[in-house]
Write an enzyme that holds these catalytic residues in place. Sequence first.
Site, PDB file in Angstrom:
ATOM      1  N   GLY A 148       1.987   4.900   3.606  1.00  0.00           N
ATOM      2  CA  GLY A 148       2.878   4.026   2.857  1.00  0.00           C
ATOM      3  C   GLY A 148       3.859   4.795   1.991  1.00  0.00           C
ATOM      4  N   GLY A 155       0.826  -1.209   0.000  1.00  0.00           N
ATOM      5  CA  GLY A 155       0.000   0.000   0.000  1.00  0.00           C
ATOM      6  C   GLY A 155       0.854   1.249   0.000  1.00  0.00           C
ATOM      7  CB  ALA A 156       4.226   1.664  -1.164  1.00  0.00           C
ATOM      8  CG  ASN A 157      -0.862   3.797  -4.256  1.00  0.00           C
ATOM      9  OD1 ASN A 157      -1.081   2.713  -3.733  1.00  0.00           O
ATOM     10  ND2 ASN A 157      -1.816   4.683  -4.495  1.00  0.00           N
ATOM     11  CB  THR A 158      -1.828   7.106  -1.498  1.00  0.00           C
ATOM     12  OG1 THR A 158      -2.398   8.352  -1.080  1.00  0.00           O
ATOM     13  CG2 THR A 158      -2.612   5.981  -0.867  1.00  0.00           C
ATOM     14  N   GLY A 159      -0.529   8.146   1.075  1.00  0.00           N
ATOM     15  CA  GLY A 159      -0.644   8.202   2.528  1.00  0.00           C
ATOM     16  C   GLY A 159       0.599   7.789   3.286  1.00  0.00           C
ATOM     17  CE1 TYR A 198      -9.275  -0.448   9.278  1.00  0.00           C
ATOM     18  CE2 TYR A 198      -9.891   0.705  11.300  1.00  0.00           C
ATOM     19  CZ  TYR A 198      -8.991   0.473  10.273  1.00  0.00           C
ATOM     20  OH  TYR A 198      -7.806   1.157  10.243  1.00  0.00           O
TER      21      TYR A 198
END
Length: 300
Positions: free
Chosen positions: A27, A21-25, A175
């Site tokens: 990450g 999950g490294a493309n945003t936020g 969640y």
Amino acid sequence: MQGGQFTKQTDETGKVFIVTGANTGIGKETVLEIAKRGGTVYMACRDMNRCEKARQDIIRETNNQNIFSRELDLSSLESIRKFAAGFKKEQDKLHVLINNAGVMHCPRTLTKDGFEMQLGVNHMGHFLLTHLLLDVLKKTAPSRIVNVSSLVHTQGFIKTADLNSEKSYSRIGAYSQSKLANVLFTRELAKRLEGTGVTTNSLHPGAVDTELSRNWKFLKHPFAQLLLKPLLWVLFKTPRNGAQTTLYAALDPALKDVSGLYFSDCQPKEVSAAAQDDKTGKFLWAESEKWTGVNSTKVD
């Protein structure tokens, strides 16, 4: 509200990292900081267009060419296996695996393998990924596994009679269960990895202004946007500040032999009573093995 900061200067040259999950936020900020320190990072993402754009941003800012984008869909066991096999063909080292990706508060949907989406992506996908990479992590020891959980784990419980939420479903309940699963997995894995040189810890990044809240419909309402936008900087951490505890768990030399703990604001914190239940931890481990096809009852 911006929390603790990881201020130690470390040199990560020659070390190999995977961040899901490294493309945003959080990450993306995690990858950016590791890249600044010279690390080689594999950005494991579902959306390759966004991943490649983020990769180019990071290379441009750091001038570190050893940043790679690879496809990983944590809602597909096939994709997870394909990613792990591809990584092993490229690398024979892995110093840190950062299980960062997650989904939150989505309507009840299923992964490609029939798992409730939040438990499937947040826990089961990372459970399988971790197991598939354990041989490389052990070979590279000392190495680390970092699991991004949440304070919300304190509100969760493992539904032993309805783990897949087939009888009843609550967005926030599912969640919370998935984030509790992250902590239970970390604690159980730490016991099974004793003596291997591989450590694992979990963490709460804080309340962070990221895309993770995309499924909160009321936040998209114009009035809510007008009302809440000025408060975001007060109530939520920036992604950069949200990444600090991840960086602490992944990079701090003082944690070389520390395993099975839970951190928040770059400090160890107590977990909920449910997260300390070893019986539930063993139940979740056994079910996770069945769901993902991991066949060992112990970590070899």
